[in-house]
Scaffold this active site. Structure first.
Site: not given
Length: 366
Positions: A23-24, A26, A62, A107, A189, A237, A308
């Site tokens: 996953s992305p 940050c 991101a 992303q 966002y 996403r 999770l």
């Protein structure tokens, strides 16, 4: 032994070696020393470790499509040639050093009203002051995210400018050698802000009805799809639910995903939440997999599950039973950057190890 998790998948002309993806995440690690929004050695190490650990596809954190689209002053971007050159170095490294034929996507994002904030490990929180490098944020209205400074409602010209910025960033991504692009339409966002009725109170064509509220996200999809090659897959996403009364629900997300697929999105990365601070999330292991399953079934589009997902048996079950086409991992990958090597061993499946780690291939237990 056969394994659904470790079965290849094709998205357009891209063959991804298996269904266990990153996953992305940050990192808030772009510093003034290396330049605004420019990824550096930390990002190379962070993403490179997953490649060596057997990941089949990873998405970068991101990457903002313009300076005002950053979450914090330490966020990465893809709006300058310097940033693109730094990403190109990382793409080359991942391609060169993956245990499997690892792929990497970027992303693309705009934080909207959740921008100009301090990074999580700063010594303060909330919106960044102008004298500390902050900026005035923008959004569908001037309604702030709880605890942050109010944004400025975007004009028609500013909205169209953001669409153009997504397209320009996508062109830079192609030139930098990325294998795929993901549009960030989740987690409160900008694109999600326009989608959510809890935030978007506009009465022009960018608001009002569900069609109006989805317009910005789908317009960005069209703009990015027009710029990237037809052979390159496009990911989106979304937040399947706002976890708050009156917000986006799964049924609305199914309709959005169906429309996105019709416009050329190849896989929907299904997350949830982030629009408002008063959300009530019921987080348990695999708590978002059901959203991915419903979007896949009802929208007729491939999906990725996230949230999770930690054990090999759990992720194997999700893919084997067709609940999602792939699984994304974040915290589990941070805890164990070689998660995929261990998962393959536990599932009785062999995947390659990088030559430098061959002496560690398990013979009598992992």
């Amino acid at each position: 032994m056969p394994s659904a998790l470790f079965t290849p998948i094709e998205l357009r002309s891209l063959t991804i070696p298996h269904r266990g993806w990153v996953s992305p995440m940050c990192q808030y690690s772009c510093t003034p020393e290396t330049g605004e929004g420019v990824p550096n050695d930390w990002h190379l190490m962070h993403l490179g470790s997953f490649a060596a650990g057997g990941a089949a596809l990873m998405l970068t954190e991101a990457a903002a499509v313009n300076a005002a689209g950053r979450i914090s002053p330490r966020d990465a971007g893809l709006y300058t040639d310097e940033q693109a050159a730094a990403w190109e170095r990382i793409v080359h490294f991942v391609h060169q050093h993956g245990a499997v034929d690892c792929k990497i996507g970027v992303q693309l994002a705009h934080a909207g009203r959740k921008g100009s904030t301090y990074w999580p490990f700063a010594d303060r929180s909330g919106s960044v002051r102008a004298d500390d490098g902050g900026w005035v944020t923008s959004g569908p209205s001037n309604q702030p995210f709880e605890g942050y400074a109010p944004p400025v409602a975007m004009s028609e010209q500013e909205i169209e400018g953001v669409v153009a910025d997504f397209a320009t960033a996508a062109g830079r991504a192609v030139a930098a050698g990325f294998d795929t692009v993901e549009i960030h339409g989740a987690h409160g966002y900008l694109l999600h802000q326009f989608q959510s009725p809890l935030i978007n109170t506009r009465t022009d064509k960018w608001g009002g009805s569900e069609e109006g509220r989805n317009r910005l996200m789908l317009t960005v999809v069209d703009a990015v799809r027009d710029v990237i090659p037809d052979s390159m897959p496009l990911l989106l996403r979304i937040s399947a639910t706002d976890w708050a009364e009156g917000g986006v629900d799964v049924e609305a997300s199914v309709r959005l995903a169906r429309a996105a697929a019709e416009r050329g999105v190849d896989l929907v990365d299904v997350s949830s939440g982030g629009a408002v601070a008063h959300q009530k999330i019921r987080a348990v292991p695999g708590y978002q997999a059901g959203f991915a399953e419903q979007v896949k079934r009802d929208a007729g589009v491939r999906t990725g599950a996230v949230g999770l997902l930690t054990s090999p048996a759990q992720t194997e079950d999700i893919v084997a039973n067709g609940r999602a086409d792939a699984v994304f991992m974040a915290r589990a990958a941070l805890r164990d950057p070689h998660w995929w090597l261990r998962a393959a061993y536990e599932l009785g499946y062999d995947i390659p190890w990088v030559p430098q780690y061959q002496r560690a291939v398990p013979r009598h237990g992992f």
